[in-house]
Scaffold this motif. Structure first.
Motif, PDB file in Angstrom:
ATOM      1  N   UNK A  14     105.989  20.734 104.101  1.00  0.00           N
ATOM      2  CA  UNK A  14     107.133  21.110 104.922  1.00  0.00           C
ATOM      3  C   UNK A  14     108.358  21.165 104.024  1.00  0.00           C
ATOM      4  N   UNK A  15     109.050  22.293 104.042  1.00  0.00           N
ATOM      5  CA  UNK A  15     110.260  22.466 103.248  1.00  0.00           C
ATOM      6  C   UNK A  15     111.433  22.670 104.201  1.00  0.00           C
ATOM      7  N   UNK A  16     112.394  21.758 104.143  1.00  0.00           N
ATOM      8  CA  UNK A  16     113.578  21.868 104.975  1.00  0.00           C
ATOM      9  C   UNK A  16     114.652  22.589 104.176  1.00  0.00           C
ATOM     10  N   UNK A  17     115.111  23.702 104.723  1.00  0.00           N
ATOM     11  CA  UNK A  17     116.153  24.484 104.080  1.00  0.00           C
ATOM     12  C   UNK A  17     117.384  24.501 104.976  1.00  0.00           C
ATOM     13  N   UNK A  18     118.391  25.163 104.557  1.00  0.00           N
ATOM     14  CA  UNK A  18     119.684  25.079 105.245  1.00  0.00           C
ATOM     15  C   UNK A  18     119.601  25.478 106.724  1.00  0.00           C
ATOM     16  N   UNK A  19     118.953  26.591 107.032  1.00  0.00           N
ATOM     17  CA  UNK A  19     118.942  27.074 108.411  1.00  0.00           C
ATOM     18  C   UNK A  19     117.571  27.052 109.075  1.00  0.00           C
ATOM     19  N   UNK A  20     116.539  26.658 108.368  1.00  0.00           N
ATOM     20  CA  UNK A  20     115.217  26.626 108.975  1.00  0.00           C
ATOM     21  C   UNK A  20     114.290  25.679 108.207  1.00  0.00           C
ATOM     22  N   UNK A  21     113.140  25.394 108.812  1.00  0.00           N
ATOM     23  CA  UNK A  21     112.106  24.583 108.185  1.00  0.00           C
ATOM     24  C   UNK A  21     110.892  25.465 107.960  1.00  0.00           C
ATOM     25  N   UNK A  22     110.364  25.410 106.767  1.00  0.00           N
ATOM     26  CA  UNK A  22     109.208  26.224 106.421  1.00  0.00           C
ATOM     27  C   UNK A  22     107.996  25.310 106.267  1.00  0.00           C
ATOM     28  N   UNK A  23     106.907  25.657 106.935  1.00  0.00           N
ATOM     29  CA  UNK A  23     105.667  24.893 106.856  1.00  0.00           C
ATOM     30  C   UNK A  23     104.605  25.738 106.168  1.00  0.00           C
ATOM     31  N   UNK A  24     103.907  25.118 105.217  1.00  0.00           N
ATOM     32  CA  UNK A  24     102.893  25.824 104.434  1.00  0.00           C
ATOM     33  C   UNK A  24     101.594  25.015 104.501  1.00  0.00           C
ATOM     34  N   UNK A  25     100.489  25.713 104.738  1.00  0.00           N
ATOM     35  CA  UNK A  25      99.164  25.099 104.722  1.00  0.00           C
ATOM     36  C   UNK A  25      98.366  25.782 103.616  1.00  0.00           C
ATOM     37  N   UNK A  26      97.931  25.008 102.611  1.00  0.00           N
ATOM     38  CA  UNK A  26      97.265  25.550 101.431  1.00  0.00           C
ATOM     39  C   UNK A  26      95.878  24.931 101.319  1.00  0.00           C
ATOM     40  N   UNK A  27      94.838  25.774 101.140  1.00  0.00           N
ATOM     41  CA  UNK A  27      93.491  25.257 100.898  1.00  0.00           C
ATOM     42  C   UNK A  27      93.260  25.182  99.395  1.00  0.00           C
ATOM     43  N   UNK A  28      92.851  24.004  98.927  1.00  0.00           N
ATOM     44  CA  UNK A  28      92.585  23.778  97.504  1.00  0.00           C
ATOM     45  C   UNK A  28      91.099  23.542  97.282  1.00  0.00           C
TER      46      UNK A  28
END
Length: 77
Positions: A14-28
């Motif tokens: 989860x990356x919190x940025x100035x105007x929104x939150x970005x969620x990333x799901x990565x398969x390793x």
């Protein structure tokens, strides 16, 4: 060696940025093993000790050698 076993796991970021939150799901791909027993052991270790990956996402995938390429027939069907 006609089969290999790949241990996979999903990482949740989860990356919190100035105007929104970005969620990333990565398969390793966490490990490549020649025996199912070793792959299962590593999968258990990743699920219990590592909080970087979602515990329910740790899986062992079986690939079979056909010609010169490994195929996962269980997921392709």
């Amino acid at each position: 060696m006609n089969k290999i076993y790949v241990v996979t796991g999903n990482e949740y970021q989860t990356h919190v940025e100035k105007y929104h939150t970005r969620t990333v799901l990565i398969e390793h791909n966490l490990a490549v093993c020649s025996t199912k027993e070793h792959a299962d052991e590593l999968a258990d270790n990743f699920a219990s000790e590592n909080d970087k990956y979602l515990p329910d996402s740790i899986k062992v995938k079986e690939y079979e050698l056909v010609g010169q390429t490994y195929h996962n027939f269980h997921e392709e069907a």
